[in-house]
Design a protein around this motif. Sequence first.
Motif, mmCIF file in Angstrom:
data_model
loop_
_atom_site.group_PDB
_atom_site.id
_atom_site.type_symbol
_atom_site.label_atom_id
_atom_site.label_comp_id
_atom_site.label_asym_id
_atom_site.label_seq_id
_atom_site.Cartn_x
_atom_site.Cartn_y
_atom_site.Cartn_z
ATOM 1 N N GLY A 34 -28.733 2.595 78.962
ATOM 2 C CA GLY A 34 -30.136 2.648 79.732
ATOM 3 C C GLY A 34 -31.384 4.014 79.369
ATOM 4 N N LEU A 35 -30.180 5.276 79.231
ATOM 5 C CA LEU A 35 -30.678 6.250 78.745
ATOM 6 C C LEU A 35 -31.349 6.151 77.566
ATOM 7 N N LEU A 36 -30.141 5.482 76.632
ATOM 8 C CA LEU A 36 -31.131 5.221 75.015
ATOM 9 C C LEU A 36 -31.751 4.325 75.181
ATOM 10 N N ALA A 37 -32.351 3.173 75.482
ATOM 11 C CA ALA A 37 -33.183 2.952 75.530
ATOM 12 C C ALA A 37 -35.085 3.601 76.221
ATOM 13 N N ALA A 38 -34.442 4.610 77.634
ATOM 14 C CA ALA A 38 -35.907 5.160 77.798
ATOM 15 C C ALA A 38 -36.007 5.847 76.620
ATOM 16 N N LEU A 39 -35.045 6.950 75.718
ATOM 17 C CA LEU A 39 -35.233 7.786 75.044
ATOM 18 C C LEU A 39 -35.661 7.069 73.438
ATOM 19 N N ILE A 40 -35.809 5.870 73.062
ATOM 20 C CA ILE A 40 -35.980 4.973 71.977
ATOM 21 C C ILE A 40 -38.169 4.460 72.945
ATOM 22 N N GLY A 41 -38.216 4.451 74.250
ATOM 23 C CA GLY A 41 -39.244 3.931 74.662
ATOM 24 C C GLY A 41 -39.886 5.227 74.715
ATOM 25 N N GLY A 42 -39.924 6.463 74.602
ATOM 26 C CA GLY A 42 -40.034 7.685 74.641
ATOM 27 C C GLY A 42 -40.731 8.422 73.425
ATOM 28 N N LEU A 43 -40.256 8.100 72.632
ATOM 29 C CA LEU A 43 -39.883 8.547 71.588
ATOM 30 C C LEU A 43 -41.589 7.419 70.433
ATOM 31 N N PHE A 44 -40.995 6.217 71.236
ATOM 32 C CA PHE A 44 -42.336 5.553 70.295
ATOM 33 C C PHE A 44 -43.859 5.645 71.339
ATOM 34 N N TRP A 45 -43.594 6.285 72.289
ATOM 35 C CA TRP A 45 -45.045 6.678 73.245
ATOM 36 C C TRP A 45 -45.662 7.997 71.947
ATOM 37 N N ASP A 46 -45.253 8.759 71.917
ATOM 38 C CA ASP A 46 -45.355 9.782 71.025
ATOM 39 C C ASP A 46 -45.987 9.683 69.416
ATOM 40 N N LEU A 47 -45.981 8.348 69.278
ATOM 41 C CA LEU A 47 -46.582 7.839 67.620
ATOM 42 C C LEU A 47 -48.042 7.546 68.249
ATOM 43 N N LEU A 50 -29.537 -8.508 71.867
ATOM 44 C CA LEU A 50 -29.437 -8.061 72.799
ATOM 45 C C LEU A 50 -29.917 -6.983 72.478
ATOM 46 N N ILE A 51 -29.373 -6.169 71.453
ATOM 47 C CA ILE A 51 -30.158 -4.727 71.298
ATOM 48 C C ILE A 51 -31.322 -5.465 70.344
ATOM 49 N N SER A 52 -31.406 -6.307 69.457
ATOM 50 C CA SER A 52 -32.337 -6.797 68.935
ATOM 51 C C SER A 52 -34.098 -6.766 69.807
ATOM 52 N N ALA A 53 -33.355 -7.526 71.022
ATOM 53 C CA ALA A 53 -34.144 -8.020 72.258
ATOM 54 C C ALA A 53 -35.118 -6.658 72.549
ATOM 55 N N ILE A 54 -34.079 -5.876 73.021
ATOM 56 C CA ILE A 54 -34.684 -4.929 73.338
ATOM 57 C C ILE A 54 -36.047 -4.161 73.171
ATOM 58 N N PHE A 55 -34.581 -3.759 71.536
ATOM 59 C CA PHE A 55 -35.837 -3.202 70.531
ATOM 60 C C PHE A 55 -37.074 -3.470 70.604
ATOM 61 N N LEU A 56 -37.385 -5.244 69.952
ATOM 62 C CA LEU A 56 -38.676 -5.597 70.468
ATOM 63 C C LEU A 56 -39.665 -5.871 71.461
ATOM 64 N N LEU A 57 -38.963 -5.882 72.867
ATOM 65 C CA LEU A 57 -39.700 -5.455 73.752
ATOM 66 C C LEU A 57 -40.390 -4.151 73.735
ATOM 67 N N ILE A 58 -39.840 -3.425 73.292
ATOM 68 C CA ILE A 58 -40.354 -1.801 73.054
ATOM 69 C C ILE A 58 -41.365 -1.943 72.861
ATOM 70 N N THR A 59 -41.681 -2.564 71.406
ATOM 71 C CA THR A 59 -42.278 -2.357 70.631
ATOM 72 C C THR A 59 -43.680 -3.459 70.583
ATOM 73 N N PHE A 60 -43.770 -3.724 71.042
ATOM 74 C CA PHE A 60 -44.573 -5.112 71.648
ATOM 75 C C PHE A 60 -45.056 -4.450 73.242
ATOM 76 N N ILE A 61 -45.007 -3.830 73.832
ATOM 77 C CA ILE A 61 -45.301 -3.396 75.200
ATOM 78 C C ILE A 61 -45.604 -2.335 74.688
ATOM 79 N N THR A 62 -45.459 -1.317 73.381
ATOM 80 C CA THR A 62 -45.902 -0.287 72.926
ATOM 81 C C THR A 62 -47.401 -0.607 72.350
ATOM 82 N N PHE A 63 -46.803 -1.680 71.587
ATOM 83 C CA PHE A 63 -48.360 -1.793 70.637
ATOM 84 C C PHE A 63 -49.219 -2.849 72.300
ATOM 85 N N PHE A 64 -49.364 -3.678 72.879
ATOM 86 C CA PHE A 64 -50.137 -4.108 74.299
ATOM 87 C C PHE A 64 -50.819 -2.825 74.433
#
Length: 79
Positions: A66-79, A21-35
């Motif tokens: 949820g907070l951790l995923a939001a934090l990771i997603g927010g950090l990806f947007w700054d890249l 589940l953690i891998s799937a959520i992380f990959l989903l964040i990565t894919f959405i950022t790339f998209f």
Amino acid sequence: MIKRQEIYLKLKYLKNRTVLLISAIFLLITFITFFVYQSGGTRFSYTYLVYIPIILAAYFYNIKGGLLAALIGGLFWDL
């Protein structure tokens, strides 16, 4: 003795599920950022797709996940 084996198998299953589940959520964040990056950035409404992994993380891991995923997603947007 049987109880101990059953507990071990359940814990092993939960550990494998957690990693998956953690891998799937992380990959989903990565894919959405790339998209979003490939589709022209944040001027379109594709940025709302990042809510999907945040909601999934909150569903499976409560508010802390949820907070951790939001934090990771927010950090990806700054890249």
